[in-house]
Design an enzyme around this catalytic site. Sequence first.
Site, PDB file in Angstrom:
ATOM      1  N   SER A  79      -8.956 -13.529   4.620  1.00  0.00           N
ATOM      2  CA  SER A  79      -8.260 -14.561   5.440  1.00  0.00           C
ATOM      3  C   SER A  79      -6.899 -14.283   6.004  1.00  0.00           C
ATOM      4  CB  SER A  79      -8.139 -15.678   4.758  1.00  0.00           C
ATOM      5  OG  SER A  79      -7.421 -15.805   3.625  1.00  0.00           O
ATOM      6  N   GLY A  80      -6.801 -12.574   6.376  1.00  0.00           N
ATOM      7  CA  GLY A  80      -5.625 -12.545   6.793  1.00  0.00           C
ATOM      8  C   GLY A  80      -5.919 -12.505   8.309  1.00  0.00           C
ATOM      9  N   LYS A  94      -9.624 -15.328  -1.377  1.00  0.00           N
ATOM     10  CA  LYS A  94      -9.265 -15.232  -2.851  1.00  0.00           C
ATOM     11  C   LYS A  94      -8.570 -16.424  -3.297  1.00  0.00           C
ATOM     12  CE  LYS A  94      -8.821 -10.945  -4.617  1.00  0.00           C
ATOM     13  NZ  LYS A  94      -8.415  -9.720  -4.863  1.00  0.00           N
ATOM     14  N   THR A 103      -0.803 -10.512   5.609  1.00  0.00           N
ATOM     15  CA  THR A 103      -0.217 -11.027   6.983  1.00  0.00           C
ATOM     16  C   THR A 103       0.684 -12.077   6.548  1.00  0.00           C
ATOM     17  OG1 THR A 103      -2.494 -10.491   7.913  1.00  0.00           O
ATOM     18  CG2 THR A 103      -0.820 -12.038   8.989  1.00  0.00           C
ATOM     19  N   GLY A 119       8.048  -7.744   9.515  1.00  0.00           N
ATOM     20  CA  GLY A 119       8.524  -6.909  10.755  1.00  0.00           C
ATOM     21  C   GLY A 119       7.907  -7.703  12.309  1.00  0.00           C
ATOM     22  N   GLY A 120       6.848  -7.277  12.372  1.00  0.00           N
ATOM     23  CA  GLY A 120       6.392  -7.687  13.816  1.00  0.00           C
ATOM     24  C   GLY A 120       5.208  -6.934  14.104  1.00  0.00           C
ATOM     25  N   GLU A 178      11.643  -0.375  15.150  1.00  0.00           N
ATOM     26  CA  GLU A 178      11.605   0.298  13.977  1.00  0.00           C
ATOM     27  C   GLU A 178      11.471   1.622  13.760  1.00  0.00           C
ATOM     28  OE1 GLU A 178       8.628  -2.314  12.146  1.00  0.00           O
ATOM     29  OE2 GLU A 178       9.932  -4.118  12.203  1.00  0.00           O
ATOM     30  N   HIS A 189       6.881   1.467   0.908  1.00  0.00           N
ATOM     31  CA  HIS A 189       7.897   1.080   1.925  1.00  0.00           C
ATOM     32  C   HIS A 189       9.323   1.367   1.358  1.00  0.00           C
ATOM     33  CE1 HIS A 189      10.423  -1.721   4.302  1.00  0.00           C
ATOM     34  NE2 HIS A 189       9.381  -1.769   4.941  1.00  0.00           N
ATOM     35  N   ARG A 204       8.566   6.338   7.769  1.00  0.00           N
ATOM     36  CA  ARG A 204       8.749   5.801   6.396  1.00  0.00           C
ATOM     37  C   ARG A 204       8.689   6.533   5.349  1.00  0.00           C
ATOM     38  NH1 ARG A 204       5.622  -0.182   7.021  1.00  0.00           N
ATOM     39  NH2 ARG A 204       7.285  -1.133   8.191  1.00  0.00           N
ATOM     40  N   HIS A 244       3.079   0.034  -0.592  1.00  0.00           N
ATOM     41  CA  HIS A 244       3.120  -0.943   0.678  1.00  0.00           C
ATOM     42  C   HIS A 244       1.911  -0.964   1.380  1.00  0.00           C
ATOM     43  CE1 HIS A 244       5.010  -3.394   3.751  1.00  0.00           C
ATOM     44  NE2 HIS A 244       4.693  -2.624   4.554  1.00  0.00           N
ATOM     45  N   GLU A 298      -6.570  -3.288   7.159  1.00  0.00           N
ATOM     46  CA  GLU A 298      -6.254  -2.284   6.092  1.00  0.00           C
ATOM     47  C   GLU A 298      -7.342  -1.825   5.219  1.00  0.00           C
ATOM     48  OE1 GLU A 298      -2.613  -1.727   2.910  1.00  0.00           O
ATOM     49  OE2 GLU A 298      -2.959  -3.668   4.085  1.00  0.00           O
ATOM     50  N   ARG A 313       1.426   5.558   8.423  1.00  0.00           N
ATOM     51  CA  ARG A 313       1.264   4.689   9.397  1.00  0.00           C
ATOM     52  C   ARG A 313       2.765   4.371  10.008  1.00  0.00           C
ATOM     53  NH1 ARG A 313       2.472  -0.838   9.213  1.00  0.00           N
ATOM     54  NH2 ARG A 313       3.342  -0.789   7.064  1.00  0.00           N
TER      55      ARG A 313
END
Length: 539
Positions: A13-14, A35, A43, A48-49, A118, A240, A286, A347, A371, A382
């Site tokens: 449900s993201g 879940k 999500t 960040g965005g 970013e 991350h 990253r 992450h 993902e 990523r």
Amino acid sequence: MTRFKHDILIIGSGAAGLTAALHLAPFSKVGVLSKGSLTAANTFYAQGGVAAVLDEGDSVEAHINDTLIAGGGLCREEAVRFTVENGPDAIRWLIQQGVGFSREIHQDGRREYHLTREGGHSHRRVIHAADATGFAISSTLIDKVQQQENVSLFESRVAIDLITSQKLGLRGKRVFGAYVLNNETHEVEVHEAKFVLLATGGASKAYLYTSNPDVATGDGIAMAWRAGCRVGNMEFNQFHPTCLYHPEARSFLITEAIRGEGGLLKLPNGERFMDRFHDMGELAPRDIVARAIDHEMKRLGVDCLYLDISHKPKEFIKSHFPTVYDRCKSLGIDISQEPIPVVPAAHYTCGGVLTNLDGRTDLGGLYAIGETAFTGLHGANRMASNSLLECMVFAISASKDIRNLLNQAPEIPAIPDWDESQVTDSDEAVVISHNWEELRRFMWDYVGIVRTDKRLQRATHRVNLLKQEILEYYGNFKVNNDLIELRNLLQIAELIIRCALSRKESRGLHYTLDYPDTMQEAKDTLIVPGNYAADAWAD
């Protein structure tokens, strides 16, 4: 046994799952499993965005090039181009749904969406809702999907396994639904479906320290693998660089946008260090930032380093990063006056279930998006804020493909009830909690930011022992949520280790002391379950 029949079953449900549900609802009966509550997804916690080409000074080619560079030469350019070219339309769709992205007022009075920058991006192209973008997207999409008559929402459900033609003793390679545990009634339900869409997120809970919520246990990847789907590039786990280091701040992410707006990484003595590791400093990709922090922490023998944005005006900090400011303030840290203690944490899972650009997997009727999927977009690393973009673009793409195939789907055969006739209630639940802790700790120690073959072999030995133990447990006792998740995480751990052992180089997120150089030719790591012989690339 309770049964439900859907045209399409969406597991997750993201952003990916809900976007697909909204695009499919006008044409079909859709079931969505979560879940926990509908917000139980990565999500909801994303700060960040979303990266997309929205500024006249930016370009599709620049976004593509940045992504390819960040991906360490392993991105599939077709997937990158597809994602970037469809990005602006995906953002416009989110705006149409009512997502309240942040705006800025120019001196001439114009109000435009604020774009931040970013790590790895050459332009400001990350559209956001302050520092709570995931909350804004998630709450908007949940509100929209709850209004859809054709969408049935099932909370507190965890999928156990996919129902396939092979399991039913039928010819062909197709999915027909899933067995699902209702965590409220403790009953196993049958959810029949012509199509199943996996949107279960990643698998970062395989590690001791993670920015992810508890639901990120790689369920979709593990189920697809058991059903005969190829999996790829599982060795590329993104850590991350900056999660809040505080005993009461479990899994709290410090958004990369802080570095995008001038935040500086510092040693305990206040000295900057990122310029020694990359010419982009704090805005390096990253993997480089995470390794640099890990290196400095080990070199100095300290528990954390620091991220400092206190040189910016307090009102700027509070308006741009209200979530981070409030959370840190509640823990006694005033980020407008002092630096933030940070550590790297697992992450994002860059690999996953192999798909084409429509989200199709190797199994007929089974799709994977977000993902959970390995599309080739991320390569070996990523780039920041490409993940939510991937969710939207591929959810829309998969929805179009499913819609075109709806009338061609075969009839669902008779599906037997879940058989619990040979199992009992467990009287040794402590086995699950102990094995869970052991798994996450040795994955952190042996399969973390820096690896060696010896560490990976040790991890392999531990996984094999735990798999044998849990397989016996699974066969003798009734399933529960913790057992299902541990079973999946053990499978995920094995896939990560197998992929890592097969890569005899350091590339992107996979760094090994035994093979510190990068090979000239970049190849994906594809693994095939059992004797299953896959045909062409997800035809």
